[in-house]
Design a protein around this motif. Structure first.
Motif, PDB file in Angstrom:
ATOM      1  N   THR A   8       0.836  -1.200   0.000  1.00 21.02           N
ATOM      2  CA  THR A   8       0.000   0.000   0.000  1.00 21.02           C
ATOM      3  C   THR A   8       0.872   1.253   0.000  1.00 21.02           C
ATOM      4  OG1 THR A   8      -1.704  -1.212   1.209  1.00 21.02           O
ATOM      5  CG2 THR A   8      -1.869   1.175   1.202  1.00 21.02           C
ATOM      6  N   ARG A   9       1.926   1.253   0.803  1.00 23.46           N
ATOM      7  CA  ARG A   9       2.823   2.406   0.833  1.00 23.46           C
ATOM      8  C   ARG A   9       3.478   2.642  -0.521  1.00 23.46           C
ATOM      9  NH1 ARG A   9       6.981   0.902   4.466  1.00 23.46           N
ATOM     10  NH2 ARG A   9       8.029   2.769   3.781  1.00 23.46           N
ATOM     11  N   LYS A  10       3.890   1.578  -1.176  1.00 18.70           N
ATOM     12  CA  LYS A  10       4.536   1.712  -2.479  1.00 18.70           C
ATOM     13  C   LYS A  10       3.568   2.209  -3.544  1.00 18.70           C
ATOM     14  CE  LYS A  10       8.439  -1.284  -1.923  1.00 18.70           C
ATOM     15  NZ  LYS A  10       9.641  -0.785  -2.539  1.00 18.70           N
ATOM     16  N   THR A  11       2.323   1.779  -3.476  1.00 16.81           N
ATOM     17  CA  THR A  11       1.321   2.247  -4.423  1.00 16.81           C
ATOM     18  C   THR A  11       1.050   3.732  -4.221  1.00 16.81           C
ATOM     19  OG1 THR A  11       0.314   0.053  -4.449  1.00 16.81           O
ATOM     20  CG2 THR A  11      -0.990   1.869  -5.321  1.00 16.81           C
ATOM     21  N   ILE A  12       0.972   4.169  -2.977  1.00 13.29           N
ATOM     22  CA  ILE A  12       0.789   5.599  -2.693  1.00 13.29           C
ATOM     23  C   ILE A  12       1.965   6.389  -3.256  1.00 13.29           C
ATOM     24  CG2 ILE A  12       0.716   7.333  -0.856  1.00 13.29           C
ATOM     25  CD1 ILE A  12      -0.858   5.255   0.819  1.00 13.29           C
ATOM     26  N   ALA A  13       3.167   5.877  -3.096  1.00 20.09           N
ATOM     27  CA  ALA A  13       4.361   6.551  -3.616  1.00 20.09           C
ATOM     28  C   ALA A  13       4.317   6.641  -5.143  1.00 20.09           C
ATOM     29  CB  ALA A  13       5.610   5.819  -3.166  1.00 20.09           C
ATOM     30  N   ARG A  14       3.879   5.582  -5.810  1.00 15.69           N
ATOM     31  CA  ARG A  14       3.776   5.609  -7.272  1.00 15.69           C
ATOM     32  C   ARG A  14       2.779   6.676  -7.729  1.00 15.69           C
ATOM     33  NH1 ARG A  14       3.427  -0.237  -6.802  1.00 15.69           N
ATOM     34  NH2 ARG A  14       5.504  -1.048  -7.157  1.00 15.69           N
ATOM     35  N   LEU A  15       1.627   6.710  -7.065  1.00 12.74           N
ATOM     36  CA  LEU A  15       0.606   7.692  -7.418  1.00 12.74           C
ATOM     37  C   LEU A  15       1.127   9.111  -7.208  1.00 12.74           C
ATOM     38  CD1 LEU A  15      -2.400   5.873  -5.767  1.00 12.74           C
ATOM     39  CD2 LEU A  15      -2.195   6.348  -8.201  1.00 12.74           C
ATOM     40  N   SER A  16       1.807   9.340  -6.106  1.00 10.35           N
ATOM     41  CA  SER A  16       2.350  10.664  -5.807  1.00 10.35           C
ATOM     42  C   SER A  16       3.423  11.067  -6.813  1.00 10.35           C
ATOM     43  CB  SER A  16       2.923  10.695  -4.399  1.00 10.35           C
ATOM     44  OG  SER A  16       1.925  10.451  -3.455  1.00 10.35           O
ATOM     45  N   THR A  17       4.218  10.104  -7.235  1.00 14.42           N
ATOM     46  CA  THR A  17       5.265  10.372  -8.207  1.00 14.42           C
ATOM     47  C   THR A  17       4.680  10.817  -9.537  1.00 14.42           C
ATOM     48  OG1 THR A  17       6.735   8.788  -7.150  1.00 14.42           O
ATOM     49  CG2 THR A  17       7.236   9.374  -9.437  1.00 14.42           C
ATOM     50  N   VAL A  18       3.633  10.150  -9.981  1.00 22.38           N
ATOM     51  CA  VAL A  18       3.001  10.520 -11.250  1.00 22.38           C
ATOM     52  C   VAL A  18       2.414  11.921 -11.147  1.00 22.38           C
ATOM     53  CG1 VAL A  18       1.110   9.979 -12.823  1.00 22.38           C
ATOM     54  CG2 VAL A  18       2.580   8.166 -11.994  1.00 22.38           C
ATOM     55  N   LEU A  19       1.793  12.247 -10.016  1.00 18.86           N
ATOM     56  CA  LEU A  19       1.264  13.600  -9.835  1.00 18.86           C
ATOM     57  C   LEU A  19       2.381  14.638  -9.872  1.00 18.86           C
ATOM     58  CD1 LEU A  19      -1.510  13.438  -7.089  1.00 18.86           C
ATOM     59  CD2 LEU A  19      -1.756  14.015  -9.482  1.00 18.86           C
ATOM     60  N   SER A  20       3.496  14.348  -9.237  1.00 17.55           N
ATOM     61  CA  SER A  20       4.631  15.275  -9.238  1.00 17.55           C
ATOM     62  C   SER A  20       5.190  15.470 -10.641  1.00 17.55           C
ATOM     63  CB  SER A  20       5.738  14.763  -8.320  1.00 17.55           C
ATOM     64  OG  SER A  20       5.296  14.712  -6.999  1.00 17.55           O
ATOM     65  N   GLU A  21       5.283  14.391 -11.389  1.00 15.72           N
ATOM     66  CA  GLU A  21       5.773  14.491 -12.768  1.00 15.72           C
ATOM     67  C   GLU A  21       4.862  15.377 -13.598  1.00 15.72           C
ATOM     68  OE1 GLU A  21       5.905  10.465 -14.092  1.00 15.72           O
ATOM     69  OE2 GLU A  21       7.879  10.082 -13.185  1.00 15.72           O
ATOM     70  N   ARG A  22       3.569  15.228 -13.422  1.00 17.97           N
ATOM     71  CA  ARG A  22       2.618  16.028 -14.180  1.00 17.97           C
ATOM     72  C   ARG A  22       2.704  17.503 -13.805  1.00 17.97           C
ATOM     73  NH1 ARG A  22      -2.787  12.183 -14.338  1.00 17.97           N
ATOM     74  NH2 ARG A  22      -1.834  10.546 -15.602  1.00 17.97           N
ATOM     75  N   ARG A  23       2.926  17.795 -12.524  1.00 14.23           N
ATOM     76  CA  ARG A  23       3.070  19.186 -12.095  1.00 14.23           C
ATOM     77  C   ARG A  23       4.321  19.814 -12.706  1.00 14.23           C
ATOM     78  NH1 ARG A  23       2.014  17.516  -6.301  1.00 14.23           N
ATOM     79  NH2 ARG A  23      -0.249  17.361  -6.261  1.00 14.23           N
ATOM     80  N   LEU A  24       5.400  19.053 -12.781  1.00 17.62           N
ATOM     81  CA  LEU A  24       6.658  19.587 -13.337  1.00 17.62           C
ATOM     82  C   LEU A  24       6.550  19.817 -14.841  1.00 17.62           C
ATOM     83  CD1 LEU A  24       9.301  17.502 -11.379  1.00 17.62           C
ATOM     84  CD2 LEU A  24       8.755  19.916 -11.100  1.00 17.62           C
ATOM     85  N   GLU A  25       5.748  19.004 -15.537  1.00 17.66           N
ATOM     86  CA  GLU A  25       5.589  19.170 -16.975  1.00 17.66           C
ATOM     87  C   GLU A  25       4.813  20.441 -17.293  1.00 17.66           C
ATOM     88  OE1 GLU A  25       3.706  15.696 -18.435  1.00 17.66           O
ATOM     89  OE2 GLU A  25       5.507  14.455 -18.250  1.00 17.66           O
ATOM     90  N   ALA A  26       3.884  20.816 -16.424  1.00 13.88           N
ATOM     91  CA  ALA A  26       3.041  21.990 -16.686  1.00 13.88           C
ATOM     92  C   ALA A  26       3.767  23.282 -16.407  1.00 13.88           C
ATOM     93  CB  ALA A  26       1.783  21.914 -15.826  1.00 13.88           C
TER      94      ALA A  26
END
Length: 64
Positions: free
Chosen positions: A46-64
């Motif tokens: 569960t912790r690793k899945t939360i980290a994956r989701l957070s990472t994708v959100l961070s990547e999207r914020r940096l692209e914008a």
């Protein structure tokens, strides 16, 4: 949840999934503290899945 599946989700869906997983993580930790859980590996997953989701959100914020 695999990273390919996560990338297909919208930001709102990712945020909702993070909230749901944080609730699940709380419940798992509570069960572990009271000795009711049998599978401790679920906490790590569960912790690793939360980290994956957070990472994708961070990547999207940096692209914008």
């Amino acid at each position: 949840m695999r990273i390919e599946e996560i990338r297909k989700l919208s930001n709102e869906e990712i945020n909702k999934e993070i909230q749901d997983l944080k609730k699940k993580l709380f419940d798992l930790r509570f069960k572990q503290a009271t000795g009711q859980t049998q599978n401790v590996a679920d906490i790590k997953k569960t912790r690793k899945t939360i980290a994956r989701l957070s990472t994708v959100l961070s990547e999207r914020r940096l692209e914008a």
